[in-house]
Design a protein around this motif. Structure first.
Motif, PDB file in Angstrom:
ATOM      1  N   THR A 114       0.826  -1.202   0.000  1.00  0.00           N
ATOM      2  CA  THR A 114       0.000   0.000   0.000  1.00  0.00           C
ATOM      3  C   THR A 114       0.863   1.257   0.000  1.00  0.00           C
TER       4      THR A 114
ATOM      5  N   SER B 182      -2.011  -6.757   2.721  1.00  0.00           N
ATOM      6  CA  SER B 182      -3.117  -6.240   3.530  1.00  0.00           C
ATOM      7  C   SER B 182      -3.017  -4.717   3.556  1.00  0.00           C
ATOM      8  N   ASN B 183      -4.080  -4.064   4.020  1.00  0.00           N
ATOM      9  CA  ASN B 183      -4.111  -2.598   4.012  1.00  0.00           C
ATOM     10  C   ASN B 183      -2.988  -1.983   4.838  1.00  0.00           C
ATOM     11  N   ASP B 184      -2.588  -2.666   5.909  1.00  0.00           N
ATOM     12  CA  ASP B 184      -1.514  -2.128   6.762  1.00  0.00           C
ATOM     13  C   ASP B 184      -0.135  -2.661   6.379  1.00  0.00           C
ATOM     14  N   ASP B 185      -0.069  -3.418   5.264  1.00  0.00           N
ATOM     15  CA  ASP B 185       1.204  -3.980   4.759  1.00  0.00           C
ATOM     16  C   ASP B 185       1.829  -4.979   5.715  1.00  0.00           C
TER      17      ASP B 185
END
Length: 325
Positions: free
Chosen positions: A275, A317-320
């Motif tokens: 992201t 994922s969105n938070d890497d």
């Protein structure tokens, strides 16, 4: 507890009156046969009578649905006060052109003719006009007592208040989410906020062409989140970052300029940027997965036995913090 339809109509009628929708209010009362039968404030209504503010009083009684006898007494008193003030034109208009006085003429002709005679005289005798009440103030008090006993006042904005209470109750019961800021009361569901549709058009401009050697055909591609890089994974394991506008290798990455690109042991079948755009993940036909630092091309993480067969796709994922493959 059952909700009467007449009560629902009155709630709507109050809403219409409070929002100055008088024509709609008149139509609804006429077609439904249900009158609002309230005044906005009983104390103010009484005070208007005691102080002789007859315009306000008559406006209020239109919605109050008073008995004919009370209306007759009120109109008669107003006519008497106008006669006392020698304001004979509006007094005659009230006597001859209003429904309560038409009823009086039909039901009690002697009382009606008495008013006609009073308006024809050149002098005004309060005792003769007001009878047992010695003056207009005392007569106002008697009229006020009679009318106040016939009217009711409802709290303002009852419809909106009840709807808000209903919404709060549903939130407390868990049947409605407090996060639904746009709620459709009519359909009982969260409002869908329609986003304007993006206009898709066919590509009509070629920015650049990236040519790889015949034995190095691309097997996967991915754009960075910022759009700054186009990553290609080739059949011989190389992972290269390109300036897609020029079709050339990104010149700001030192390791590529030095001929040391990122590389897997087998054909690269999946690519994905994090992201943040700082990392790129690659999967290969061998089932291996690697995570690379875009800035220096070093291998950040490796999963040698992620899959027993070829990796078809990967993503962060969105938070890497995690990778899905």
């Amino acid at each position: 507890m059952n909700v009467e339809s007449a009560d629902v109509i009155r709630l709507i009628e109050q809403f219409l009156r409070e929002h100055n929708l008088h024509s709609s209010l008149d139509v609804l009362q006429r077609e439904s046969g249900v009158s609002l039968n309230t005044v906005e404030n009983v104390d103010d209504f009484k005070d208007d009578i005691l102080k002789g503010r007859w315009d306000a009083v008559l406006t209020s009684v239109i919605q109050a649905n008073l008995p004919p006898a009370n209306l007759t007494d009120l109109y008669e008193h107003i006519i008497l006060e106008l006669a006392e003030a020698q304001d004979l034109v509006p007094a005659r208009a009230l006597l001859r052109q209003t429904e309560p006085m038409d009823i009086l003429r039909s039901s009690d002709i002697d009382r009606y003719l008495r008013l006609e005679q009073l308006l024809s005289r050149t002098s005004f005798d309060p005792r003769h006009a007001y009878g047992d009440s010695a003056n207009k103030e005392m007569h106002r008090g008697a009229i006020a007592s009679d009318l106040v006993a016939q009217v009711r006042a409802a709290p303002p904005s009852r419809l909106l208040t009840l709807l808000n209470q209903s919404i709060r109750w549903q939130i407390e019961q868990g049947t409605l989410s407090a996060n639904d800021r746009a709620h459709d009361l009519f359909y009982g569901r969260a409002q869908k906020i329609r986003q304007p549709k993006a206009v898709d058009s066919a590509p009509d401009k070629l920015l650049a062409t990236i040519k790889l050697p015949k034995k190095q055909h691309p097997s996967s591609v991915a754009f960075s989140p910022s759009g700054g890089y186009l990553a290609t994974g080739s059949s011989d394991g190389f992972i290269e970052l390109w300036n897609f506008r020029t079709g050339k290798l990104a010149s700001d990455l030192k390791y590529q300029n030095e001929g040391a690109p990122m590389m897997m042991d087998d054909s690269v079948t999946a690519l994905a940027f994090s992201t943040s755009g700082d990392l790129v993940c690659s999967g290969a036909t061998s089932g291996k997965i690697k995570v690379w630092k875009v800035k220096n091309g070093s291998s950040f993480k490796r999963f040698s036995a992620a899959h027993s067969q070829s990796v078809a796709s990967v993503c962060f994922s969105n938070d890497d913090a995690q990778i899905l493959s």
